[in-house]
Each structure stands twice: as structure tokens, then as C-alpha cells.
Design an enzyme around this catalytic site. Structure first.
Site, PDB file in Angstrom:
ATOM      1  N   ALA A 165       1.459  -1.272   0.081  1.00  0.00           N
ATOM      2  CA  ALA A 165      -0.114  -0.179   0.225  1.00  0.00           C
ATOM      3  C   ALA A 165       1.338   1.186   0.363  1.00  0.00           C
ATOM      4  O   ALA A 165       0.564   1.913   0.039  1.00  0.00           O
ATOM      5  CB  ALA A 165      -0.670   0.135   0.870  1.00  0.00           C
ATOM      6  N   SER A 166       2.832   1.357  -0.381  1.00  0.00           N
ATOM      7  CA  SER A 166       3.094   1.830  -0.341  1.00  0.00           C
ATOM      8  C   SER A 166       2.508   3.162  -0.656  1.00  0.00           C
ATOM      9  O   SER A 166       3.430   4.871  -1.056  1.00  0.00           O
ATOM     10  CB  SER A 166       4.488   1.854  -0.037  1.00  0.00           C
ATOM     11  N   ARG A 167       2.503   3.094  -2.012  1.00  0.00           N
ATOM     12  CA  ARG A 167       1.971   3.061  -3.653  1.00  0.00           C
ATOM     13  C   ARG A 167       0.990   2.990  -4.196  1.00  0.00           C
ATOM     14  O   ARG A 167       0.970   1.856  -4.984  1.00  0.00           O
ATOM     15  CB  ARG A 167       3.855   3.683  -3.968  1.00  0.00           C
ATOM     16  N   THR A 212       0.824  -2.969   4.594  1.00  0.00           N
ATOM     17  CA  THR A 212       2.300  -3.574   4.498  1.00  0.00           C
ATOM     18  C   THR A 212       2.747  -2.769   3.349  1.00  0.00           C
ATOM     19  O   THR A 212       2.620  -2.190   2.108  1.00  0.00           O
ATOM     20  CB  THR A 212       1.937  -5.088   4.076  1.00  0.00           C
ATOM     21  N   TYR A 241       5.556 -13.956 -14.406  1.00  0.00           N
ATOM     22  CA  TYR A 241       4.169 -12.767 -14.508  1.00  0.00           C
ATOM     23  C   TYR A 241       3.515 -13.226 -14.741  1.00  0.00           C
ATOM     24  O   TYR A 241       2.154 -13.444 -13.719  1.00  0.00           O
ATOM     25  CB  TYR A 241       4.495 -10.826 -14.425  1.00  0.00           C
ATOM     26  N   ALA A 266       2.183 -16.519 -13.268  1.00  0.00           N
ATOM     27  CA  ALA A 266       2.049 -16.199 -12.051  1.00  0.00           C
ATOM     28  C   ALA A 266       0.080 -15.825 -11.425  1.00  0.00           C
ATOM     29  O   ALA A 266       0.052 -16.265 -10.537  1.00  0.00           O
ATOM     30  CB  ALA A 266       3.510 -15.791 -10.924  1.00  0.00           C
ATOM     31  N   LYS A 267       0.363 -14.998 -12.056  1.00  0.00           N
ATOM     32  CA  LYS A 267      -0.722 -14.110 -11.914  1.00  0.00           C
ATOM     33  C   LYS A 267      -2.627 -15.199 -12.770  1.00  0.00           C
ATOM     34  O   LYS A 267      -3.593 -15.445 -12.048  1.00  0.00           O
ATOM     35  CB  LYS A 267      -1.226 -13.058 -12.831  1.00  0.00           C
TER      36      LYS A 267
HETATM   37  P1  NAP Z   1       3.501  -0.618  -7.911  1.00  0.00           P
HETATM   38  O1  NAP Z   1       3.607   0.521  -7.604  1.00  0.00           O
HETATM   39  O2  NAP Z   1       4.913  -1.207  -8.398  1.00  0.00           O
HETATM   40  O3  NAP Z   1       3.312  -0.889  -6.247  1.00  0.00           O
HETATM   41  C1  NAP Z   1       4.050  -1.989  -5.750  1.00  0.00           C
HETATM   42  C2  NAP Z   1       3.567  -2.173  -4.295  1.00  0.00           C
HETATM   43  O4  NAP Z   1       4.426  -3.736  -3.684  1.00  0.00           O
HETATM   44  C3  NAP Z   1       4.397  -1.409  -3.292  1.00  0.00           C
HETATM   45  O5  NAP Z   1       3.388  -1.005  -2.249  1.00  0.00           O
HETATM   46  C4  NAP Z   1       5.557  -2.034  -2.797  1.00  0.00           C
HETATM   47  O6  NAP Z   1       6.275  -1.451  -1.441  1.00  0.00           O
HETATM   48  C5  NAP Z   1       4.902  -3.622  -3.130  1.00  0.00           C
HETATM   49  N1  NAP Z   1       5.810  -4.376  -3.172  1.00  0.00           N
HETATM   50  C6  NAP Z   1       6.853  -4.045  -4.060  1.00  0.00           C
HETATM   51  N2  NAP Z   1       7.329  -5.880  -4.084  1.00  0.00           N
HETATM   52  C7  NAP Z   1       6.906  -6.480  -2.495  1.00  0.00           C
HETATM   53  C8  NAP Z   1       7.723  -7.444  -2.066  1.00  0.00           C
HETATM   54  N3  NAP Z   1       8.941  -8.011  -2.492  1.00  0.00           N
HETATM   55  N4  NAP Z   1       7.141  -7.808  -1.238  1.00  0.00           N
HETATM   56  C9  NAP Z   1       6.135  -7.276  -0.457  1.00  0.00           C
HETATM   57  N5  NAP Z   1       5.891  -6.213  -0.879  1.00  0.00           N
HETATM   58  C10 NAP Z   1       6.105  -5.676  -2.562  1.00  0.00           C
HETATM   59  O7  NAP Z   1       2.598  -1.642  -8.039  1.00  0.00           O
HETATM   60  P2  NAP Z   1       1.361  -1.422  -9.443  1.00  0.00           P
HETATM   61  O8  NAP Z   1       1.425  -1.316  -9.914  1.00  0.00           O
HETATM   62  O9  NAP Z   1       0.277  -0.733  -7.954  1.00  0.00           O
HETATM   63  O10 NAP Z   1       0.822  -2.717  -8.371  1.00  0.00           O
HETATM   64  C11 NAP Z   1      -0.177  -3.118  -7.860  1.00  0.00           C
HETATM   65  C12 NAP Z   1      -1.227  -4.647  -8.783  1.00  0.00           C
HETATM   66  O11 NAP Z   1      -1.178  -4.882  -9.453  1.00  0.00           O
HETATM   67  C13 NAP Z   1       0.470  -5.800  -8.401  1.00  0.00           C
HETATM   68  O12 NAP Z   1      -0.010  -7.452  -7.988  1.00  0.00           O
HETATM   69  C14 NAP Z   1       0.073  -6.181 -10.361  1.00  0.00           C
HETATM   70  O13 NAP Z   1       0.933  -6.929 -11.337  1.00  0.00           O
HETATM   71  C15 NAP Z   1      -1.177  -5.483 -10.989  1.00  0.00           C
HETATM   72  N6  NAP Z   1      -1.090  -4.821 -11.511  1.00  0.00           N
HETATM   73  C16 NAP Z   1      -0.685  -3.691 -12.029  1.00  0.00           C
HETATM   74  C17 NAP Z   1      -0.555  -3.078 -13.237  1.00  0.00           C
HETATM   75  C18 NAP Z   1      -0.379  -1.702 -13.602  1.00  0.00           C
HETATM   76  O14 NAP Z   1      -0.027  -1.615 -15.320  1.00  0.00           O
HETATM   77  N7  NAP Z   1       0.595  -1.068 -13.339  1.00  0.00           N
HETATM   78  C19 NAP Z   1      -1.351  -4.157 -14.339  1.00  0.00           C
HETATM   79  C20 NAP Z   1      -2.108  -5.256 -13.818  1.00  0.00           C
HETATM   80  C21 NAP Z   1      -1.705  -5.426 -13.033  1.00  0.00           C
HETATM   81  P3  NAP Z   1       7.244  -1.550  -1.634  1.00  0.00           P
HETATM   82  O15 NAP Z   1       8.311  -1.319  -2.527  1.00  0.00           O
HETATM   83  O16 NAP Z   1       7.026   0.014  -0.747  1.00  0.00           O
HETATM   84  O17 NAP Z   1       7.770  -2.171  -0.578  1.00  0.00           O
END
Ligand code: NAP
Length: 239
Positions: free
Chosen positions: A8-10, A32, A147, A150-151
Site C-alpha cells: 500500500a506504499s504507492r 504493508t 508474471y 503467476a497471475k
Molecule cells: P507498484 O506501484 O510497483 O507498487 C507495488 C507495491 O507492492 C508497493 O507498495 C511495494 O512496496 C509492494 N511490493 C513490491 N515488492 C514487494 C515484495 N517483494 N513484498 C511485498 N511487497 C512488495 O505496483 P502497482 O502498479 O500499484 O501494482 C499493484 C498490483 O497491481 C500488482 O499486483 C500488479 O501486478 C497489479 N497490476 C498492475 C498493473 C499496472 O499497470 N500498474 C496492471 C495489472 C496488474 P515497497 O516497494 O514500498 O516495499
């Protein structure tokens, strides 16, 4: 109600956390990131928020996190498996370590957390598990075999678990975002970005808020389980 959102940090997780705090039914929000240092101040300071460290790549960290949840009495009614990561490479160059990392963060870690929380939901006879998947689990993507695998497995887990929770009002659903403007997509090369744009009928990336809204919907959707909700600006409709 206690809601747990991983990562949830970003990005999308941060938007979900902000929208949860607008819901008065959420008494406690457990959030987390790998380190508390990356927690945004506005969330960290909130009286209803408990921020815990969790690294999905490290089984010892997951075990310690689950122990802390137990000791603090924070077993969630709603679990959002949001944290995830990509480690891209063309399949023929994909290293075993990158395969394992993608499995650990996007599937094995969520498995461990879900299994622990699911027991408590079954006991309470109510719960929501919401898994954040991706559009690529449906359409595939070059350079993302680990990826995508896994998804896709996460969506399979969603359907299997939905059957095990159904009689006790524990629903299990997935959200599959398309391309969303976060750190995860910031690193895309211009050519890849343009190629993606051509596949999005709405001609733009999604915003984290547009994905976050779906969590509130699923929390209230008592008769929906085992489904994947696609939010992607119409991707693959016209393929
Ligand atoms: P993001 O901006 O990269 O943020 C990822 C988050 O996960 C951060 O809070 C990070 O926290 C945490 N994280 C990273 N590595 C981790 C680890 N090893 N253990 C625990 N926490 C971890 O990603 P997002 O784009 O918001 O993606 C969120 C979800 O949506 C993911 O499951 C991603 O696969 C899915 N998704 C994203 C997109 C897209 O286009 N962005 C598309 C489809 C699906 P810290 O780095 O602060 O620890």
C-alpha cells in the site's frame, strides 16, 4: 471490520487504502510494504491504520508478518492481495531466479497469507479475498512469461478457493487491471508504451483510483464469487 491490503506504499494499493479510509465500516486498516520507511506519512499517521513490514520474497518475513497479525488480533475480514512485481525477460533468456521471484511475490506469498486468513474467515462465516491479477493473464505478454504464469495461477486459485468458501459466505474474486499509470509501468520503453496504447480502445492508461473503486464494489457484492473483474479501458474487446 478489519481490511488488509498488501503493498500500500504507492500505486494501486495506496489508492485502495485511501478509499478504504472513507468507509466508516472499516474500523482497522492493516497496510504493508517491505519496510515501514516507505509508508506514506498521511496513511502512517492515521489512527485507524496499522502499518506492518512484509516482504513476499522472503518466507521468514511472511511468517513473521502472520505472527504479528495474530499477536495484534488483526486477522482481516477483507484481504486484498495487491503487492506484486514484474521481472521481465524474453522466455529464452529468463533466468530461473527471475521465474522463482515472480512466483514467490505474485503467487506463493499470497498463497501463504491467504491460507492463514482464510481459516479465520471460515470460522467467522464471512470474508472477502480479493486478488489483484492482470489483463496479461488473459492475453499473455511478450517478455512476461513468469508474471503471466503467476497471475494466471492466482486466478485459478481464486476459482478453486471460491468453491471452498462459498457455503460460509467467504467470497474469493480477482480484479484484473489493464495498464495503469504507476511505478510498475513507468519503466516501459516508448515503443512498448505506444504498442500498448494502440490496444486500448479508451486510448489512455487507467488510474490507480479507477482500480481501487472495484474493491469497495466487491466488498458489497455478497453473491459474486470466483470471478475476475476486468478493468482495462476495453482492451481485447476489439482484438
Ligand atoms: P507498484 O506501484 O510497483 O507498487 C507495488 C507495491 O507492492 C508497493 O507498495 C511495494 O512496496 C509492494 N511490493 C513490491 N515488492 C514487494 C515484495 N517483494 N513484498 C511485498 N511487497 C512488495 O505496483 P502497482 O502498479 O500499484 O501494482 C499493484 C498490483 O497491481 C500488482 O499486483 C500488479 O501486478 C497489479 N497490476 C498492475 C498493473 C499496472 O499497470 N500498474 C496492471 C495489472 C496488474 P515497497 O516497494 O514500498 O516495499
Amino acid at each position: 471490520m478489519i481490511v488488509l491490503i498488501t503493498g500500500a506504499s504507492r500505486g494501486i494499493g495506496y489508492s485502495m487504502a485511501k478509499s478504504m479510509l472513507l468507509n466508516p465500516a472499516v474500523e482497522k486498516l492493516v497496510l504493508t510494504s517491505r519496510s515501514v520507511d516507505s509508508a506514506p506519512r498521511d496513511l502512517l499517521a492515521h489512527e485507524r491504520v496499522s502499518w506492518l513490514s512484509l516482504d513476499l520474497m522472503d518466507k521468514a518475513s511472511v511468517d513473521a508478518f502472520l505472527k504479528e497479525l495474530n499477536e495484534k488480533g488483526l486477522w482481516p475480514d477483507v484481504l486484498v492481495n495487491n503487492a506484486g512485481l514484474t521481472q521481465d525477460a524474453l522466455f529464452i533468456r529468463l533466468q530461473w531466479e527471475a521465474w522463482q521471484d515472480a512466483m514467490m511475490a505474485n503467487l506463493n506469498g499470497p498463497f501463504m497469507i491467504t491460507q492463514a486468513c482464510f481459516k479465520h474467515m471460515l470460522r467467522k462465516k464471512w470474508g472477502r479475498v480479493i486478488n489483484i491479477s492482470s489483463v496479461v493473464s488473459r492475453i499473455g505478454n511478450v517478455g512476461q512469461a513468469n508474471y503471466v504464469a503467476a497471475k494466471s495461477a492466482m486466478e485459478g486459485l481464486t476459482r478453486a478457493l471460491a468453491l471452498e468458501g462459498a457455503r460460509r459466505n467467504v467470497t474469493v474474486n480477482a480484479i484484473a487491471p489493464g495498464f495503469v499509470d504507476t511505478d510498475m509501468t513507468k519503466g516501459l520503453k516508448d515503443a512498448d508504451r505506444q504498442a500498448i496504447m494502440q490496444r486500448i480502445p479508451m486510448d489512455r492508461m487507467g488510474t490507480p483510483d479507477e482500480i481501487a473503486q472495484a474493491v469497495g464494489f466487491i466488498m458489497g457484492a455478497g453473491y459474486m464469487t470466483g470471478q475476475t473483474l476486468h478493468i482495462n479501458g476495453g482492451m481485447y474487446l476489439s482484438a
